[in-house]
Design a protein around this motif. Structure first.
Motif, PDB file in Angstrom:
ATOM      1  N   LEU A   6       0.729  -1.126   0.081  1.00  0.00           N
ATOM      2  CA  LEU A   6       0.065   0.071   0.042  1.00  0.00           C
ATOM      3  C   LEU A   6       0.877   1.286  -0.014  1.00  0.00           C
ATOM      4  O   LEU A   6       0.650   2.187  -0.755  1.00  0.00           O
ATOM      5  N   ALA A   7       1.942   1.435   1.128  1.00  0.00           N
ATOM      6  CA  ALA A   7       2.654   2.529   1.059  1.00  0.00           C
ATOM      7  C   ALA A   7       3.531   2.777  -0.340  1.00  0.00           C
ATOM      8  O   ALA A   7       3.887   3.758  -0.905  1.00  0.00           O
ATOM      9  N   PHE A   8       4.029   1.572  -0.872  1.00  0.00           N
ATOM     10  CA  PHE A   8       4.597   1.951  -2.043  1.00  0.00           C
ATOM     11  C   PHE A   8       3.895   2.425  -3.137  1.00  0.00           C
ATOM     12  O   PHE A   8       4.526   3.308  -3.733  1.00  0.00           O
ATOM     13  N   TYR A   9       2.868   1.769  -3.479  1.00  0.00           N
ATOM     14  CA  TYR A   9       1.853   2.309  -4.641  1.00  0.00           C
ATOM     15  C   TYR A   9       1.458   4.109  -4.282  1.00  0.00           C
ATOM     16  O   TYR A   9       1.619   4.888  -5.417  1.00  0.00           O
ATOM     17  N   ARG A  10       1.054   4.292  -3.067  1.00  0.00           N
ATOM     18  CA  ARG A  10       1.148   5.602  -2.701  1.00  0.00           C
ATOM     19  C   ARG A  10       2.098   6.528  -3.157  1.00  0.00           C
ATOM     20  O   ARG A  10       1.833   7.492  -3.559  1.00  0.00           O
ATOM     21  N   ALA A  11       3.281   6.053  -2.643  1.00  0.00           N
ATOM     22  CA  ALA A  11       4.530   6.830  -3.020  1.00  0.00           C
ATOM     23  C   ALA A  11       4.683   7.180  -4.288  1.00  0.00           C
ATOM     24  O   ALA A  11       5.614   8.044  -4.858  1.00  0.00           O
ATOM     25  N   LEU A  12       4.509   6.223  -5.216  1.00  0.00           N
ATOM     26  CA  LEU A  12       4.648   6.365  -6.433  1.00  0.00           C
ATOM     27  C   LEU A  12       3.470   7.305  -7.311  1.00  0.00           C
ATOM     28  O   LEU A  12       3.407   7.558  -8.414  1.00  0.00           O
ATOM     29  N   GLY A  13       2.495   7.503  -6.487  1.00  0.00           N
ATOM     30  CA  GLY A  13       1.453   8.493  -7.074  1.00  0.00           C
ATOM     31  C   GLY A  13       0.257   7.724  -7.360  1.00  0.00           C
ATOM     32  O   GLY A  13      -0.930   8.557  -7.982  1.00  0.00           O
ATOM     33  N   GLN A  31      -3.477   6.127  -6.736  1.00  0.00           N
ATOM     34  CA  GLN A  31      -4.452   6.823  -5.760  1.00  0.00           C
ATOM     35  C   GLN A  31      -5.517   5.640  -5.598  1.00  0.00           C
ATOM     36  O   GLN A  31      -5.874   4.963  -6.288  1.00  0.00           O
ATOM     37  N   ARG A  32      -5.624   5.473  -4.205  1.00  0.00           N
ATOM     38  CA  ARG A  32      -6.516   4.475  -3.721  1.00  0.00           C
ATOM     39  C   ARG A  32      -8.033   4.671  -3.943  1.00  0.00           C
ATOM     40  O   ARG A  32      -8.671   5.829  -4.078  1.00  0.00           O
ATOM     41  N   LEU A  58      -4.272   4.759 -11.528  1.00  0.00           N
ATOM     42  CA  LEU A  58      -3.379   5.626 -11.881  1.00  0.00           C
ATOM     43  C   LEU A  58      -4.430   6.343 -13.040  1.00  0.00           C
ATOM     44  O   LEU A  58      -4.380   5.911 -14.168  1.00  0.00           O
ATOM     45  N   PRO A  59      -4.972   7.474 -12.888  1.00  0.00           N
ATOM     46  CA  PRO A  59      -6.213   8.103 -13.788  1.00  0.00           C
ATOM     47  C   PRO A  59      -5.683   8.577 -15.035  1.00  0.00           C
ATOM     48  O   PRO A  59      -6.329   8.538 -15.954  1.00  0.00           O
ATOM     49  N   ASP A  63     -14.562   9.218 -11.008  1.00  0.00           N
ATOM     50  CA  ASP A  63     -14.877   9.642  -9.849  1.00  0.00           C
ATOM     51  C   ASP A  63     -14.439   8.476  -8.588  1.00  0.00           C
ATOM     52  O   ASP A  63     -15.039   7.327  -8.666  1.00  0.00           O
ATOM     53  N   LEU A  64     -13.356   8.753  -8.011  1.00  0.00           N
ATOM     54  CA  LEU A  64     -12.957   7.645  -6.970  1.00  0.00           C
ATOM     55  C   LEU A  64     -13.621   7.252  -5.877  1.00  0.00           C
ATOM     56  O   LEU A  64     -13.363   6.326  -5.230  1.00  0.00           O
ATOM     57  N   THR A  65     -14.895   7.734  -5.817  1.00  0.00           N
ATOM     58  CA  THR A  65     -15.771   7.391  -4.677  1.00  0.00           C
ATOM     59  C   THR A  65     -16.792   6.781  -5.436  1.00  0.00           C
ATOM     60  O   THR A  65     -17.936   6.224  -4.511  1.00  0.00           O
TER      61      THR A  65
END
Length: 183
Positions: A124-131, A133-134, A161-162, A168-170
């Motif tokens: 999780l932290a790895f992908y967040r650090a690469l930009g 989005q959850r 990765l949009p 709409d991520l929600t």
């Protein structure tokens, strides 16, 4: 073999890889993940592989980008779905994962409307650090017999990765059907 053997980045479609390269990539995934299955390996095939190979032939990092159709807001999107991201366990935290992911992101950006992946808790932290989005909305799958079915177990692990896609991520995100893990 030593940890300081030079590594070469290779990008190739499954059909362009030699059988020994595919076996080396598969072996890496089995070393990296205790719960690796043949369905998981199957999900990596048929797309573009990014391999970081030592000159002695050992694959020390891998990522694959396969095309999937994801449904979002009434549209079927052509998505570069990232599978099989792994680094040789003894070589973590040396930039190998970032190297294969950056190349996978390039493939996604050039050939797909957006990127998506499902992460393990450790990633999780790895992908967040690469930009990446959850995805914060509900997830589901388009099944062959029951239509769209919720996949609540995936709600917290899907990342996108949009790119230029307006998402709409929600809102709901629905994946196509496949054997094994749906996400």
């Amino acid at each position: 073999m030593t940890d300081d053997v030079p590594a070469l980045l290779r990008v190739a479609h499954t059909a362009e890889l030699e059988p020994d390269e595919l076996l080396a990539a598969r072996a890496l995934l089995y070393r990296a993940f205790d719960d690796m299955t043949e369905d998981d390996w199957e999900h990596c095939l048929g797309g573009v592989h990014v391999l970081l190979e030592q000159t002695d032939g050992l694959v020390v990092a891998h990522a694959a980008v396969v095309q999937r159709r994801l449904l979002h807001r009434g549209r079927a999107w052509r998505v570069g779905y990232v599978e099989g991201v792994a680094v040789e366990p003894r070589l973590h935290r040396r930039g190998h994962g970032t190297a294969v992911m950056r190349e996978a992101e390039r493939v996604v950006a050039r050939a797909h409307e957006f990127g998506a992946l499902a992460s393990t808790d450790e990633g999780l932290a790895f992908y967040r650090a690469l930009g990446w989005q959850r995805w914060r909305g509900p997830t589901s799958a388009l099944t062959p017999t029951r239509g769209v079915v919720r996949t609540p177990d995936a709600d917290d692990c899907v990342f996108v990765l949009p790119g230029a896609a307006h998402l709409d991520l929600t809102d709901e995100l629905t994946c196509d059907w496949r054997d094994g893990d749906l996400w």
